[in-house]
Design a protein around this motif. Structure first.
Motif, PDB file in Angstrom:
ATOM      1  N   LEU A  13     -30.385 -44.040  20.761  1.00 13.56           N
ATOM      2  CA  LEU A  13     -30.413 -43.743  22.183  1.00 13.56           C
ATOM      3  C   LEU A  13     -29.247 -44.376  22.913  1.00 13.56           C
ATOM      4  O   LEU A  13     -28.801 -45.448  22.563  1.00 13.56           O
ATOM      5  N   PRO A  14     -28.785 -43.707  23.973  1.00 15.26           N
ATOM      6  CA  PRO A  14     -27.698 -44.265  24.784  1.00 15.26           C
ATOM      7  C   PRO A  14     -28.253 -45.130  25.913  1.00 15.26           C
ATOM      8  O   PRO A  14     -27.905 -44.985  27.073  1.00 15.26           O
ATOM      9  N   GLY A  15     -29.150 -46.034  25.575  1.00 15.95           N
ATOM     10  CA  GLY A  15     -29.844 -46.823  26.583  1.00 15.95           C
ATOM     11  C   GLY A  15     -31.088 -46.068  27.016  1.00 15.95           C
ATOM     12  O   GLY A  15     -31.163 -44.845  26.887  1.00 15.95           O
ATOM     13  N   ALA A  16     -32.105 -46.797  27.488  1.00 13.15           N
ATOM     14  CA  ALA A  16     -33.358 -46.140  27.868  1.00 13.15           C
ATOM     15  C   ALA A  16     -34.217 -47.110  28.663  1.00 13.15           C
ATOM     16  O   ALA A  16     -34.012 -48.322  28.614  1.00 13.15           O
ATOM     17  N   ASP A  66     -51.396 -49.465  28.468  1.00 19.35           N
ATOM     18  CA  ASP A  66     -52.594 -48.778  27.962  1.00 19.35           C
ATOM     19  C   ASP A  66     -52.394 -48.236  26.547  1.00 19.35           C
ATOM     20  O   ASP A  66     -52.769 -47.108  26.236  1.00 19.35           O
ATOM     21  N   ASN A  67     -51.778 -49.050  25.717  1.00 22.94           N
ATOM     22  CA  ASN A  67     -51.542 -48.733  24.306  1.00 22.94           C
ATOM     23  C   ASN A  67     -50.695 -47.479  24.103  1.00 22.94           C
ATOM     24  O   ASN A  67     -50.835 -46.752  23.129  1.00 22.94           O
ATOM     25  N   GLN A  68     -49.828 -47.210  25.051  1.00 18.48           N
ATOM     26  CA  GLN A  68     -48.864 -46.120  24.921  1.00 18.48           C
ATOM     27  C   GLN A  68     -47.475 -46.632  25.255  1.00 18.48           C
ATOM     28  O   GLN A  68     -47.278 -47.256  26.280  1.00 18.48           O
ATOM     29  N   LEU A  69     -46.533 -46.353  24.379  1.00 20.44           N
ATOM     30  CA  LEU A  69     -45.135 -46.723  24.575  1.00 20.44           C
ATOM     31  C   LEU A  69     -44.384 -45.480  25.036  1.00 20.44           C
ATOM     32  O   LEU A  69     -44.372 -44.464  24.345  1.00 20.44           O
ATOM     33  N   SER A  70     -43.784 -45.564  26.226  1.00 23.87           N
ATOM     34  CA  SER A  70     -42.999 -44.458  26.763  1.00 23.87           C
ATOM     35  C   SER A  70     -41.542 -44.881  26.813  1.00 23.87           C
ATOM     36  O   SER A  70     -41.225 -45.959  27.310  1.00 23.87           O
ATOM     37  N   ILE A  71     -40.682 -44.029  26.298  1.00 25.95           N
ATOM     38  CA  ILE A  71     -39.242 -44.283  26.327  1.00 25.95           C
ATOM     39  C   ILE A  71     -38.586 -43.092  27.019  1.00 25.95           C
ATOM     40  O   ILE A  71     -38.737 -41.952  26.581  1.00 25.95           O
ATOM     41  N   THR A  72     -37.861 -43.383  28.103  1.00 26.42           N
ATOM     42  CA  THR A  72     -37.188 -42.343  28.876  1.00 26.42           C
ATOM     43  C   THR A  72     -35.692 -42.582  28.800  1.00 26.42           C
ATOM     44  O   THR A  72     -35.222 -43.679  29.087  1.00 26.42           O
ATOM     45  N   THR A  73     -34.949 -41.546  28.413  1.00 28.21           N
ATOM     46  CA  THR A  73     -33.513 -41.668  28.199  1.00 28.21           C
ATOM     47  C   THR A  73     -32.835 -40.331  28.478  1.00 28.21           C
ATOM     48  O   THR A  73     -33.506 -39.307  28.620  1.00 28.21           O
ATOM     49  N   ARG A  74     -31.510 -40.343  28.533  1.00 30.49           N
ATOM     50  CA  ARG A  74     -30.779 -39.083  28.717  1.00 30.49           C
ATOM     51  C   ARG A  74     -30.954 -38.183  27.507  1.00 30.49           C
ATOM     52  O   ARG A  74     -31.095 -36.974  27.627  1.00 30.49           O
ATOM     53  N   ARG A  75     -30.890 -38.770  26.329  1.00 29.37           N
ATOM     54  CA  ARG A  75     -31.083 -38.017  25.092  1.00 29.37           C
ATOM     55  C   ARG A  75     -31.431 -38.995  23.973  1.00 29.37           C
ATOM     56  O   ARG A  75     -31.200 -40.190  24.086  1.00 29.37           O
ATOM     57  N   TYR A  76     -31.966 -38.475  22.896  1.00 31.54           N
ATOM     58  CA  TYR A  76     -32.339 -39.309  21.759  1.00 31.54           C
ATOM     59  C   TYR A  76     -32.307 -38.481  20.485  1.00 31.54           C
ATOM     60  O   TYR A  76     -32.369 -37.249  20.523  1.00 31.54           O
TER      61      TYR A  76
END
Length: 131
Positions: free
Chosen positions: A64-67, A73-83
């Motif tokens: 990832l180019p940073g995120a 609540d036992n959920q991992l969210s990753i938001t990024t431009r692209r991955y």
């Protein structure tokens, strides 16, 4: 062993991965790991590789180019431009290197456009002041 859900979001797609046992990433403070039922966490991941484990040493790599990472609540969210994610480290690191080169080319072109725009603005400003 307990697991959690990984939700990946980008500008063009999203993926949901269930059964993640561990996540390892890097932020400004260094490398860190997450297990199921971790306390709430929000951080900014550095440019590069992270990884997650789906079971008995079934690691998958995530480029990832940073995120922005959020665990709640036992959920991992990753938001990024692209991955890009893949189980083969060599393929994912090659994809990351290719993406880095392409990004450098785009930034170089953008810098050139900005410099031309600045020169044109200064030229017009100079002409306006002469009048």
């Amino acid at each position: 062993m307990s697991s959690f859900r990984l939700q990946l979001y980008s500008a063009t797609c999203s993926d949901q991965i269930d059964g993640v046992i561990r996540f390892v990433g890097t932020d400004a403070s260094g490398q860190f790991g997450l297990l199921a039922h971790h306390a709430r966490l929000i951080t900014v991941l550095n440019y590069g590789l992270a990884r997650y484990c789906l079971g008995a040493d079934q690691w998958r790599w995530l480029a990832l180019p940073g995120a922005v990472l959020r665990f709640c609540d036992n959920q991992l969210s990753i938001t990024t431009r692209r991955y890009v994610h893949h189980p083969d480290y060599d393929r994912i690191s090659a994809a990351l290197e290719t993406e880095l080169r392409a990004e450098e080319r785009r930034l170089g072109t953008l810098r050139d456009h900005i410099e031309r725009l600045e020169r044109e603005m200064f030229r017009k400003l100079w002409q306006t002041q002469r009048r």
